[in-house]
Enzyme design. Structure first.
Site, mmCIF file in Angstrom:
data_model
loop_
_atom_site.group_PDB
_atom_site.id
_atom_site.type_symbol
_atom_site.label_atom_id
_atom_site.label_comp_id
_atom_site.label_asym_id
_atom_site.label_seq_id
_atom_site.Cartn_x
_atom_site.Cartn_y
_atom_site.Cartn_z
ATOM 1 N N ARG A 1 4.485 -2.614 -7.598
ATOM 2 C CA ARG A 1 5.020 -3.133 -8.865
ATOM 3 C C ARG A 1 4.848 -2.148 -10.018
ATOM 4 O O ARG A 1 5.322 -2.369 -11.120
ATOM 5 C CB ARG A 1 4.318 -4.453 -9.226
ATOM 6 C CG ARG A 1 4.516 -5.540 -8.196
ATOM 7 C CD ARG A 1 3.489 -6.628 -8.378
ATOM 8 N NE ARG A 1 2.130 -6.127 -8.166
ATOM 9 C CZ ARG A 1 1.027 -6.849 -8.355
ATOM 10 N NH1 ARG A 1 1.134 -8.095 -8.779
ATOM 11 N NH2 ARG A 1 -0.156 -6.326 -8.132
ATOM 12 N N CYS B 1 -4.709 -5.473 -10.293
ATOM 13 C CA CYS B 1 -4.781 -4.426 -9.268
ATOM 14 C C CYS B 1 -5.533 -4.964 -8.045
ATOM 15 O O CYS B 1 -6.691 -5.375 -8.143
ATOM 16 C CB CYS B 1 -5.489 -3.193 -9.826
ATOM 17 S SG CYS B 1 -5.604 -1.842 -8.634
ATOM 18 N N HIS C 1 -3.748 -0.650 -13.785
ATOM 19 C CA HIS C 1 -2.897 -1.815 -14.106
ATOM 20 C C HIS C 1 -3.662 -3.099 -13.853
ATOM 21 O O HIS C 1 -4.494 -3.165 -12.938
ATOM 22 C CB HIS C 1 -1.601 -1.781 -13.288
ATOM 23 C CG HIS C 1 -1.804 -2.010 -11.824
ATOM 24 N ND1 HIS C 1 -1.553 -3.219 -11.210
ATOM 25 C CD2 HIS C 1 -2.265 -1.198 -10.845
ATOM 26 C CE1 HIS C 1 -1.836 -3.132 -9.921
ATOM 27 N NE2 HIS C 1 -2.272 -1.915 -9.670
ATOM 28 N N CYS D 1 -1.689 3.880 -9.682
ATOM 29 C CA CYS D 1 -1.956 3.099 -8.472
ATOM 30 C C CYS D 1 -0.699 3.087 -7.597
ATOM 31 O O CYS D 1 0.425 3.155 -8.090
ATOM 32 C CB CYS D 1 -2.346 1.673 -8.844
ATOM 33 S SG CYS D 1 -2.782 0.653 -7.398
ATOM 34 N N ASP E 1 0.406 0.613 -6.053
ATOM 35 C CA ASP E 1 0.983 -0.738 -6.104
ATOM 36 C C ASP E 1 2.501 -0.680 -6.292
ATOM 37 O O ASP E 1 3.000 0.044 -7.166
ATOM 38 C CB ASP E 1 0.327 -1.491 -7.282
ATOM 39 C CG ASP E 1 0.654 -2.964 -7.275
ATOM 40 O OD1 ASP E 1 1.858 -3.316 -7.290
ATOM 41 O OD2 ASP E 1 -0.278 -3.782 -7.247
HETATM 42 CO CO CO Z 1 -3.469 -1.337 -8.082
#
Ligand code: CO
Length: 208
Positions: free
Chosen positions: A45, A100, A97, A41, A43
């Site tokens: 993080r 998400c 994750h 992803c 993302d």
């Molecule tokens: Co995500």
């Protein structure tokens, strides 16, 4: 964020690398031979190499919102083709994750414009597993489970591609579904039995 910091970080990184190995960048410049394709992803993080403890040259990485593998996404399909057929990676990983945002958005009824068709792929995963998901009363647990099922379905999408089917048959490439637990840092192997998935979908999706 002061972006000039990025460039001083870079200088320090170069110095550290060269302290350990004076030929570090010469080696990098010679080419890549990664063993692993990592689809994760976007993302902020979630890292790819850092969470796996890998360095440059060890993983070919593709990231998008909610780690999707869509057959009409020219970007993802090109990455799979290049990594599997040309770089000849031995492992393809889809890593989702918990927490998400993409998966969360797909659980809510909201018009998100151009994000709608992207998130609809995740809504399709929900529809496919509606009975199991709706039986989970706790919304957080249902959300976690959809993250896992989405990873599974993206692994299935991978084995629907001719490149992966051929690489499984010819050289035993492995497909893996993982989840990164953002709350603990732990990487969880969903132990997806991709060979039995391939067997299951062979009748309809077999390409070669
Ligand atoms: Co995500």
């Amino acid at each position: 964020m002061d972006l000039s910091q990025v460039f001083s970080n870079n200088k320090k990184w170069i110095k550290d690398k060269l302290t350990n190995d004076a030929h570090y960048f010469e080696h990098l410049g010679q080419g890549q031979n990664p063993e692993l394709l990592f689809i994760g992803c976007s993302d902020s993080r979630v890292t790819a190499e850092e969470l796996m403890g890998l360095g440059p040259g060890e993983a070919f990485v593709h990231r998008n919102i909610a780690n999707m593998v869509s057959a009409i996404d020219l970007n993802a399909m090109s990455v799979v083709e290049y990594a599997v057929v040309h770089l000849k990676v031995n492992h393809v990983v889809v890593c989702g994750h918990y927490a998400c945002g993409g998966v969360k958005a797909a659980m809510q009824s909201a018009d998100l414009g151009i994000l709608n068709p992207w998130l609809r792929n995740i809504r399709d995963v929900y529809r496919l597993h509606k009975t199991e998901l709706n039986a989970i009363e706790c919304e957080d647990k249902r959300y976690d489970r959809l993250v896992e099922l989405n990873v599974k379905e993206q692994c299935v999408n991978l084995i629907k591609t001719a490149a992966v089917q051929k690489a499984i048959r010819e050289r035993g490439i492995k497909v893996h579904g993982w989840v990164f637990d953002i709350n603990t840092g732990k990487l969880i192997d969903l132990k997806i039995d991709f060979e039995s998935f391939l067997e299951d979908i062979r009748e309809i999706y077999h390409l070669d």
